[in-house]
Design a protein around this motif. Sequence first.
Motif, PDB file in Angstrom:
ATOM      1  N   GLU A   3     -42.135 -13.840  27.436  1.00 23.91           N
ATOM      2  CA  GLU A   3     -41.386 -14.739  26.758  1.00 23.91           C
ATOM      3  C   GLU A   3     -39.802 -13.854  26.780  1.00 23.91           C
ATOM      4  O   GLU A   3     -39.989 -12.720  26.748  1.00 23.91           O
ATOM      5  CB  GLU A   3     -41.713 -14.923  25.458  1.00 23.91           C
ATOM      6  N   PRO A   4     -38.888 -14.778  27.134  1.00 21.91           N
ATOM      7  CA  PRO A   4     -37.428 -14.139  26.968  1.00 21.91           C
ATOM      8  C   PRO A   4     -37.085 -13.382  25.309  1.00 21.91           C
ATOM      9  O   PRO A   4     -37.833 -13.878  24.506  1.00 21.91           O
ATOM     10  CB  PRO A   4     -36.349 -15.272  27.258  1.00 21.91           C
ATOM     11  N   VAL A   5     -36.663 -12.454  25.712  1.00 20.55           N
ATOM     12  CA  VAL A   5     -36.174 -11.618  24.547  1.00 20.55           C
ATOM     13  C   VAL A   5     -34.814 -11.791  24.182  1.00 20.55           C
ATOM     14  O   VAL A   5     -33.863 -11.732  24.980  1.00 20.55           O
ATOM     15  CB  VAL A   5     -36.538 -10.228  24.285  1.00 20.55           C
ATOM     16  N   SER A   6     -34.275 -12.239  22.883  1.00 19.68           N
ATOM     17  CA  SER A   6     -33.086 -12.347  22.459  1.00 19.68           C
ATOM     18  C   SER A   6     -32.437 -10.795  22.021  1.00 19.68           C
ATOM     19  O   SER A   6     -33.096 -10.450  21.308  1.00 19.68           O
ATOM     20  CB  SER A   6     -32.708 -13.305  21.163  1.00 19.68           C
ATOM     21  N   ILE A   7     -31.100 -10.639  22.291  1.00 17.48           N
ATOM     22  CA  ILE A   7     -30.553  -9.581  21.890  1.00 17.48           C
ATOM     23  C   ILE A   7     -29.057  -9.946  21.484  1.00 17.48           C
ATOM     24  O   ILE A   7     -28.578 -10.813  21.699  1.00 17.48           O
ATOM     25  CB  ILE A   7     -30.321  -8.408  23.096  1.00 17.48           C
ATOM     26  N   CYS A   8     -28.695  -8.822  20.577  1.00 19.50           N
ATOM     27  CA  CYS A   8     -27.207  -9.024  19.983  1.00 19.50           C
ATOM     28  C   CYS A   8     -26.530  -8.003  20.859  1.00 19.50           C
ATOM     29  O   CYS A   8     -26.864  -7.021  21.230  1.00 19.50           O
ATOM     30  CB  CYS A   8     -27.296  -8.605  18.473  1.00 19.50           C
ATOM     31  N   HIS A  31     -23.194 -16.015  28.832  1.00 21.54           N
ATOM     32  CA  HIS A  31     -24.566 -15.379  28.883  1.00 21.54           C
ATOM     33  C   HIS A  31     -25.140 -15.529  30.169  1.00 21.54           C
ATOM     34  O   HIS A  31     -26.080 -14.767  30.556  1.00 21.54           O
ATOM     35  CB  HIS A  31     -25.320 -16.206  27.549  1.00 21.54           C
ATOM     36  N   HIS A  32     -25.110 -16.489  30.955  1.00 22.50           N
ATOM     37  CA  HIS A  32     -25.627 -16.759  32.437  1.00 22.50           C
ATOM     38  C   HIS A  32     -24.696 -15.560  33.160  1.00 22.50           C
ATOM     39  O   HIS A  32     -25.777 -14.690  34.077  1.00 22.50           O
ATOM     40  CB  HIS A  32     -25.348 -18.062  33.127  1.00 22.50           C
ATOM     41  N   GLU A  35     -26.603 -12.165  32.301  1.00 23.94           N
ATOM     42  CA  GLU A  35     -27.752 -12.521  32.714  1.00 23.94           C
ATOM     43  C   GLU A  35     -28.104 -11.840  34.364  1.00 23.94           C
ATOM     44  O   GLU A  35     -28.970 -11.096  34.501  1.00 23.94           O
ATOM     45  CB  GLU A  35     -28.947 -13.668  32.540  1.00 23.94           C
TER      46      GLU A  35
END
Length: 112
Positions: A3-8, A31-32, A35
Amino acid sequence: MNEPVSICLTLHPAQYRALLKIAENRRVQVHHLIEGLVATALAGGSGRRPRRAGRKVDVDELRRLHAEGLMDRPIAERLGVSVSAIQQHRSALGLVKNSQFGRPKRTASKEG
């Protein structure tokens, strides 16, 4: 972990403005762009994204993004596939290449 992980992420305002300008020029969201930078770093800085075996192109999403006027590279970045995959699918669907200024102009038919 699949699963994708969200980061700050904390950036200096000048860094964010620079990323925002690049993202706007490429017609993608910041954000793209980030990435893509992470994918490039993971690929050893070669400028190529890591291969994703068997990744399928969402044809409906390709059509929608193309209709919005996006060019092949931003579409590929959003769908997580190669530019050549987008070019092949776009061609097979009979979609013309969008220009950097949006959708290609339609020529008026001569009546008369």
